[in-house]
Enzyme design. Structure first.
Site, PDB file in Angstrom:
ATOM      1  N   THR A 184       0.876  -1.166   0.000  1.00  0.00           N
ATOM      2  CA  THR A 184       0.000   0.000   0.000  1.00  0.00           C
ATOM      3  C   THR A 184       0.912   1.214   0.000  1.00  0.00           C
ATOM      4  OG1 THR A 184      -1.479  -1.222   1.488  1.00  0.00           O
ATOM      5  CG2 THR A 184      -1.935   1.107   1.216  1.00  0.00           C
ATOM      6  N   ARG A 193     -12.920  -8.385  -3.938  1.00  0.00           N
ATOM      7  CA  ARG A 193     -12.410  -8.116  -2.592  1.00  0.00           C
ATOM      8  C   ARG A 193     -12.017  -6.650  -2.436  1.00  0.00           C
ATOM      9  NH1 ARG A 193      -7.125  -6.304  -0.364  1.00  0.00           N
ATOM     10  NH2 ARG A 193      -7.052  -7.107   1.770  1.00  0.00           N
ATOM     11  N   VAL A 194     -12.378  -6.064  -1.306  1.00  0.00           N
ATOM     12  CA  VAL A 194     -11.974  -4.710  -0.946  1.00  0.00           C
ATOM     13  C   VAL A 194     -11.314  -4.773   0.430  1.00  0.00           C
ATOM     14  CG1 VAL A 194     -12.736  -2.364  -0.427  1.00  0.00           C
ATOM     15  CG2 VAL A 194     -13.814  -3.644  -2.293  1.00  0.00           C
ATOM     16  N   GLY A 195     -10.145  -4.188   0.552  1.00  0.00           N
ATOM     17  CA  GLY A 195      -9.442  -4.175   1.823  1.00  0.00           C
ATOM     18  C   GLY A 195      -9.712  -2.914   2.621  1.00  0.00           C
ATOM     19  N   ASP A 196      -8.755  -2.562   3.450  1.00  0.00           N
ATOM     20  CA  ASP A 196      -8.956  -1.435   4.359  1.00  0.00           C
ATOM     21  C   ASP A 196      -8.660  -0.084   3.736  1.00  0.00           C
ATOM     22  OD1 ASP A 196      -6.153  -2.297   4.380  1.00  0.00           O
ATOM     23  OD2 ASP A 196      -5.876  -0.705   5.850  1.00  0.00           O
ATOM     24  N   THR A 233      -0.894   0.360   6.442  1.00  0.00           N
ATOM     25  CA  THR A 233      -0.440  -0.619   5.461  1.00  0.00           C
ATOM     26  C   THR A 233      -0.321  -1.980   6.122  1.00  0.00           C
ATOM     27  OG1 THR A 233       1.428  -1.329   4.072  1.00  0.00           O
ATOM     28  CG2 THR A 233       1.938   0.149   5.896  1.00  0.00           C
ATOM     29  N   GLY A 234      -0.799  -3.015   5.445  1.00  0.00           N
ATOM     30  CA  GLY A 234      -0.723  -4.356   6.007  1.00  0.00           C
ATOM     31  C   GLY A 234      -1.833  -5.233   5.460  1.00  0.00           C
ATOM     32  N   GLY A 281      -5.201  -6.194   4.994  1.00  0.00           N
ATOM     33  CA  GLY A 281      -6.358  -5.331   5.116  1.00  0.00           C
ATOM     34  C   GLY A 281      -7.490  -5.859   5.960  1.00  0.00           C
TER      35      GLY A 281
END
Length: 314
Positions: free
Chosen positions: A181, A209-212, A231-232, A234
């Site tokens: 990220t 898929r959607v992350g953070d 960052t990481g 999600g």
């Protein structure tokens, strides 16, 4: 935890998904450091001309989005179909206005589109074809898929497919595949804080898929107290509202920025849920924090002399 302090300034991360030391050649490390410096200088130049923290964050993130080195924009990961989809968000601290986009495929700068959602619509989050239609309506040109295709990310997709054995998002121990990220936090001459985050998501991620990163409070947060970009992995940031948790510990518990960041990254993420990740954060007094529980995080800030300072490993 690493603290620095600036009256006005910008700090960035390029993700905790750093290459292992044994895979980082001197030439590639020099390229990463140059990319981080260019992003920092872009944000610093905005602030030097008395631009806003929002504008500084966008300028810094756009440089990283245009680089094939970072997992955002041009360097984004492919999903399980072999398609690139990107997410981004931005937030302004004084009035907590925010904008975000998710699942866009033909937008060269997702963070700029997120800014337009914040400034030119009544919404916070637009997705997929709707976000792309909004981009066209705002004058952003369509970008061909070939611009985003990099051989490195395609190779990482194939490795992720092999490692996943038909289970998308199960990516073994390769941190570059699921922790990439980019983000920025800034404080301008008026004291305004802002934060922005942009990503290409996981390699071989499940379609849709959607992350953070585009979720306000999970991957990005800005208030009168702090600005945070994460960052990481999600899913863990979503489940723990990581970016907002830094603010909450300061607002409700009286924690300093450093204590809040350390507790979230090393206790909530690092111990309680055993998740890898990190963040860059900035408070109202100009204190910058870099906190991560991985071997490295691409990161940097501009010091009091205007000199960009960058780092990769601990």
């Amino acid at each position: 935890m690493t603290e620095h302090r600036l009256e006005t300034g910008v700090a960035i991360h390029g993700g905790v998904g750093t290459l292992p030391v044994d895979r980082m050649t001197p030439e590639l490390e020099a390229d990463y450091r140059a990319g981080l410096r260019d992003a920092l200088l872009a944000g610093h130049d905005v602030l030097s001309l008395r631009g806003t923290a929002v504008e500084a964050c966008v300028a810094a993130v756009r440089v990283m989005e245009d680089s094939p080195l970072f997992n955002a924009g041009r360097g984004s990961n492919f999903d399980e179909r072999g398609v690139i989809t990107m997410d981004a968000s931005i937030m302004r601290g004084d009035d907590r206005q925010a904008g975000a986009v998710a699942g866009v495929s033909d937008v060269r700068s997702p963070v700029r589109l997120a800014q337009l959602v914040m400034e030119r619509s009544e919404h916070v989050l637009l997705t997929d074809a709707g976000a792309e239609a909004f981009a066209r309506a705002q004058g952003m040109e369509e970008t061909e898929p070939a611009f985003f295709h990099t051989d490195r990310r395609w190779e990482e997709l194939e490795l992720a497919r092999a490692a996943g054995a038909g289970r998308p998002n199960v990516l073994g121990d390769d941190p570059t595949a699921k922790a990439g990220t980019v983000g920025a936090v800034a404080r301008d001459a008026s004291g305004l804080l802002a934060a922005a985050t942009s990503t290409g998501g996981m390699a071989n991620k499940t379609w849709g898929r959607v992350g953070d990163s585009p979720i306000i409070g999970a991957g990005t947060w800005a208030s009168e107290l702090c600005a945070v970009s994460c960052t990481g992995w999600g899913e863990l940031f979503l489940r723990n509202a990581v970016a907002f948790d830094v603010h909450a510990r300061m607002a409700y518990g009286g924690a300093s920025l450093g204590a809040a960041a350390e507790a979230v990254v090393h206790h909530t993420l690092g111990a309680r849920v055993a998740g890898s990740g990190g963040l860059v954060a900035l408070d109202a007094e100009g204190r910058i924090e870099f906190s991560f529980n991985t071997p490295g995080m691409y990161r940097g800030w501009v010091d009091e002399t205007g000199e960009p300072r960058v780092a990769i490993y601990r």
